[in-house]
Design an enzyme around this catalytic site. Structure first.
Site, PDB file in Angstrom:
ATOM      1  N   GLY A   1       0.846  -1.186   0.000  1.00 17.49           N
ATOM      2  CA  GLY A   1       0.000   0.000   0.000  1.00 17.49           C
ATOM      3  C   GLY A   1       0.881   1.235   0.000  1.00 17.49           C
ATOM      4  O   GLY A   1       2.089   1.150   0.258  1.00 17.49           O
TER       5      GLY A   1
ATOM      6  N   GLN B   1       2.839  10.038   1.974  1.00 15.63           N
ATOM      7  CA  GLN B   1       4.145   9.366   2.070  1.00 15.63           C
ATOM      8  C   GLN B   1       5.086   9.784   0.941  1.00 15.63           C
ATOM      9  O   GLN B   1       6.294   9.581   1.040  1.00 15.63           O
ATOM     10  CB  GLN B   1       3.975   7.840   2.044  1.00 15.63           C
ATOM     11  CG  GLN B   1       3.291   7.297   3.296  1.00 15.63           C
ATOM     12  CD  GLN B   1       3.151   5.795   3.240  1.00 15.63           C
ATOM     13  OE1 GLN B   1       2.241   5.283   2.610  1.00 15.63           O
ATOM     14  NE2 GLN B   1       4.059   5.085   3.862  1.00 15.63           N
TER      15      GLN B   1
ATOM     16  N   CYS C   1       5.673  -0.228   7.742  1.00 16.06           N
ATOM     17  CA  CYS C   1       5.339   1.023   7.062  1.00 16.06           C
ATOM     18  C   CYS C   1       6.545   1.443   6.228  1.00 16.06           C
ATOM     19  O   CYS C   1       7.681   1.431   6.734  1.00 16.06           O
ATOM     20  CB  CYS C   1       5.010   2.110   8.090  1.00 16.06           C
ATOM     21  SG  CYS C   1       4.566   3.684   7.334  1.00 16.06           S
ATOM     22  N   LEU C   2       6.297   1.824   4.997  1.00 15.60           N
ATOM     23  CA  LEU C   2       7.404   2.219   4.122  1.00 15.60           C
ATOM     24  C   LEU C   2       8.055   3.512   4.613  1.00 15.60           C
ATOM     25  O   LEU C   2       9.202   3.788   4.255  1.00 15.60           O
ATOM     26  CB  LEU C   2       6.913   2.369   2.682  1.00 15.60           C
ATOM     27  CG  LEU C   2       6.384   1.060   2.051  1.00 15.60           C
ATOM     28  CD1 LEU C   2       5.785   1.346   0.676  1.00 15.60           C
ATOM     29  CD2 LEU C   2       7.475   0.008   1.946  1.00 15.60           C
TER      30      LEU C   2
ATOM     31  N   HIS D   1      -4.712   1.218   7.510  1.00 13.69           N
ATOM     32  CA  HIS D   1      -3.372   1.810   7.675  1.00 13.69           C
ATOM     33  C   HIS D   1      -3.197   2.982   6.703  1.00 13.69           C
ATOM     34  O   HIS D   1      -2.672   4.047   7.069  1.00 13.69           O
ATOM     35  CB  HIS D   1      -2.330   0.706   7.428  1.00 13.69           C
ATOM     36  CG  HIS D   1      -0.898   1.116   7.456  1.00 13.69           C
ATOM     37  ND1 HIS D   1       0.005   0.653   8.399  1.00 13.69           N
ATOM     38  CD2 HIS D   1      -0.174   1.937   6.633  1.00 13.69           C
ATOM     39  CE1 HIS D   1       1.194   1.178   8.167  1.00 13.69           C
ATOM     40  NE2 HIS D   1       1.121   1.957   7.086  1.00 13.69           N
ATOM     41  N   GLU D   2      -3.657   2.787   5.447  1.00 14.85           N
ATOM     42  CA  GLU D   2      -3.473   3.847   4.429  1.00 14.85           C
ATOM     43  C   GLU D   2      -4.376   5.049   4.718  1.00 14.85           C
ATOM     44  O   GLU D   2      -3.952   6.203   4.564  1.00 14.85           O
ATOM     45  CB  GLU D   2      -3.744   3.292   3.022  1.00 14.85           C
ATOM     46  CG  GLU D   2      -2.843   2.134   2.587  1.00 14.85           C
ATOM     47  CD  GLU D   2      -1.366   2.368   2.813  1.00 14.85           C
ATOM     48  OE1 GLU D   2      -0.923   3.522   2.775  1.00 14.85           O
ATOM     49  OE2 GLU D   2      -0.654   1.366   3.069  1.00 14.85           O
TER      50      GLU D   2
ATOM     51  N   HIS E   1      -2.891   7.202   7.210  1.00 13.11           N
ATOM     52  CA  HIS E   1      -1.877   8.129   6.663  1.00 13.11           C
ATOM     53  C   HIS E   1      -2.538   9.430   6.191  1.00 13.11           C
ATOM     54  O   HIS E   1      -1.948  10.506   6.316  1.00 13.11           O
ATOM     55  CB  HIS E   1      -1.140   7.502   5.477  1.00 13.11           C
ATOM     56  CG  HIS E   1       0.038   6.650   5.845  1.00 13.11           C
ATOM     57  ND1 HIS E   1       1.113   7.134   6.549  1.00 13.11           N
ATOM     58  CD2 HIS E   1       0.330   5.343   5.582  1.00 13.11           C
ATOM     59  CE1 HIS E   1       2.012   6.168   6.709  1.00 13.11           C
ATOM     60  NE2 HIS E   1       1.561   5.066   6.136  1.00 13.11           N
TER      61      HIS E   1
END
Ligand code: K1U
Ligand code: ZN
Length: 174
Positions: free
Chosen positions: A46, A51, A95-96, A137-138, A141
């Site tokens: 994702g 981000q 998480c990226l 999660h997205e 963000h």
């Protein structure tokens, strides 16, 4: 398509509430294509616009587990959770924007989400298991929330310090 650099925590842009997208334009479709390429390159399941430093409400996802399956990315514009199950699920999230750090987070096991697709059409779908974890999660963000915000303060601080060190090393080209 263009790979976009992924911001690393702590960064003030990761703590902002992103703006709704007023019109699904060619620029927005290009942003979605770039984010899909960036997500697969990372690799991740994702990615949310903040981000990559864009403060609008667009996310991309592909949480299928079968490595043989054809890539089938989803683009969700202005996504909203319109229902969540009482039943919860615990998943070890990553998480990226917080590389190499993982922690268990409890969230609703299933969610129903409404969004606009790349043609500007309203879509609704129910997500379960990893897809449900990923979409929540997205969307977090988009609201300036990171998975570490669900952890105890000490653990969160420890991860934040590690990320500050990583960013110093990256800046020195280590
Ligand atoms: O938003 C992000 O930072 C992407 C993140 C999404 C996510 C992962 C796990 C639980 C919830 C949300 C990632 O993709 S981290 C990388 C990852 O999970 C992964 C990478 C390669 C293969 C499989 C998973
Ligand atoms: Zn993340």
């Amino acid at each position: 398509m263009t790979l976009r650099p992924i911001l690393i925590h702590p960064d003030p842009r990761l703590k902002k509430v992103a703006d709704p997208i007023a019109e699904v334009s060619a620029d927005i479709r290009k942003q979605a294509d770039d984010m899909i390429e960036t997500m697969y390159d990372a690799p991740g399941i994702g990615l949310a616009a903040p981000q990559v430093g864009i403060l609008n409400r667009l996310i991309v996802m592909d949480a299928q587990r079968d490595p043989e399956a054809k890539p089938n990315p989803m683009v969700l514009i202005n996504p909203e959770v319109i229902w969540e199950s009482e039943e919860k699920n615990v998943y070890e999230e990553g998480c990226l924007s917080i590389p190499d750090q993982f922690a268990e987070v409890e969230r609703p096991k299933m969610v129903r989400v409404r969004w606009l697709d790349v043609d500007g059409k309203t879509v609704e779908e129910e997500f379960d298991e990893l897809w449900a974890t990923c979409v929540q999660h997205e969307i977090d963000h988009l609201n300036g929330t990171l998975f570490i915000d669900y952890l105890k303060p000490l653990k969160r601080q420890m991860i934040t310090r590690k990320m500050q060190k990583l960013k110093r090393e990256m800046a020195r080209g280590k």
